[in-house]
Scaffold this motif. Structure first.
Motif, PDB file in Angstrom:
ATOM      1  N   LEU A   1     -38.254  46.179  29.707  1.00 28.61           N
ATOM      2  CA  LEU A   1     -38.801  45.018  30.460  1.00 28.61           C
ATOM      3  C   LEU A   1     -38.572  43.750  30.214  1.00 28.61           C
ATOM      4  O   LEU A   1     -38.524  43.671  28.812  1.00 28.61           O
ATOM      5  N   PRO A   2     -38.056  42.641  30.851  1.00 33.39           N
ATOM      6  CA  PRO A   2     -37.998  41.453  30.554  1.00 33.39           C
ATOM      7  C   PRO A   2     -39.339  40.709  29.992  1.00 33.39           C
ATOM      8  O   PRO A   2     -40.398  40.915  30.681  1.00 33.39           O
ATOM      9  N   GLU A   3     -39.164  39.615  29.200  1.00 35.14           N
ATOM     10  CA  GLU A   3     -40.438  38.845  28.768  1.00 35.14           C
ATOM     11  C   GLU A   3     -40.478  37.797  29.752  1.00 35.14           C
ATOM     12  O   GLU A   3     -40.330  36.542  29.617  1.00 35.14           O
TER      13      GLU A   3
ATOM     14  N   ASP B   1     -44.800  36.733  26.295  1.00 35.25           N
ATOM     15  CA  ASP B   1     -46.105  37.627  25.936  1.00 35.25           C
ATOM     16  C   ASP B   1     -47.181  36.880  25.763  1.00 35.25           C
ATOM     17  O   ASP B   1     -48.335  37.190  26.136  1.00 35.25           O
ATOM     18  N   CYS B   2     -46.951  36.249  24.837  1.00 33.37           N
ATOM     19  CA  CYS B   2     -48.409  35.641  24.247  1.00 33.37           C
ATOM     20  C   CYS B   2     -48.875  34.549  25.188  1.00 33.37           C
ATOM     21  O   CYS B   2     -50.288  34.482  25.433  1.00 33.37           O
ATOM     22  N   CYS B   3     -48.033  33.951  25.970  1.00 34.30           N
ATOM     23  CA  CYS B   3     -48.648  33.065  27.010  1.00 34.30           C
ATOM     24  C   CYS B   3     -49.224  33.796  28.096  1.00 34.30           C
ATOM     25  O   CYS B   3     -50.179  33.365  28.911  1.00 34.30           O
TER      26      CYS B   3
ATOM     27  N   ARG C   1     -43.335  46.513  27.199  1.00 34.70           N
ATOM     28  CA  ARG C   1     -41.998  46.089  27.412  1.00 34.70           C
ATOM     29  C   ARG C   1     -41.003  47.037  26.741  1.00 34.70           C
ATOM     30  O   ARG C   1     -39.768  47.153  27.329  1.00 34.70           O
ATOM     31  N   GLN C   2     -40.980  47.195  25.504  1.00 32.07           N
ATOM     32  CA  GLN C   2     -40.220  47.804  24.867  1.00 32.07           C
ATOM     33  C   GLN C   2     -39.898  49.240  25.385  1.00 32.07           C
ATOM     34  O   GLN C   2     -38.728  49.851  25.353  1.00 32.07           O
ATOM     35  N   HIS C   3     -41.111  50.027  25.835  1.00 32.08           N
ATOM     36  CA  HIS C   3     -41.128  51.111  26.522  1.00 32.08           C
ATOM     37  C   HIS C   3     -40.062  51.354  27.309  1.00 32.08           C
ATOM     38  O   HIS C   3     -39.427  52.325  27.540  1.00 32.08           O
TER      39      HIS C   3
END
Length: 141
Positions: free
Chosen positions: A81-83, A88-90, A76-78
């Motif tokens: 992108l939105p979470e 992310d963990c879920c 996502r950082q690259h």
């Protein structure tokens, strides 16, 4: 080729069947998809084989989500992108297979082929005169 909007995922979390072959591989052996994705996401610093073994060693279903969560955050950082649609963990705890498939499709849609591995992708980009979608950080003085 799919239109890529900056800052948005190119496919949805549950669009696994857009790539049936990867969907089947991920369904039966998620560690392979995680390893392929990880090599690209981590710019070759962690080879596919090592990532796959790490995922198996941490227990694919018990603690493997931690490794997947970390990769998803980096991906996502690259690409900014939105979470979404979940944190992310879920995504990796409750929908690991879907999350891995979505990450694989995202890499492909943005010009990286997880099947080739990092080095072969870099060679391909150089040969084709393309700018890598995941930039390798350069040392600065």
């Amino acid at each position: 080729m799919r239109q890529i909007s900056e800052g948005l995922w190119t496919t949805g979390l549950c669009d696994c069947w857009e790539d049936p072959s990867n969907c089947f591989v991920t369904m039966f052996c998620p560690c392979i998809t995680l390893g392929r994705n990880s090599e690209i996401i981590n710019r070759g610093e962690m080879l596919c084989r090592k990532a796959t073994h790490l995922h198996i060693a941490t227990g694919v279903l018990l603690f493997g989500w931690i490794f997947g969560w970390s990769n998803r955050k980096t991906l996502r950082q690259h690409f900014s992108l939105p979470e979404t649609p979940f944190p992310d963990c879920c995504s990796h705890v409750f929908c690991m297979w879907c999350a891995l498939c979505q990450e694989h499709r995202e890499l492909q849609n943005r010009g990286a082929d997880p099947f080739l591995g990092w080095e072969r992708n870099v060679e391909k980009w150089r040969k084709d005169g393309l700018t890598p979608p995941i930039v390798v950080p350069q040392m600065v003085r």
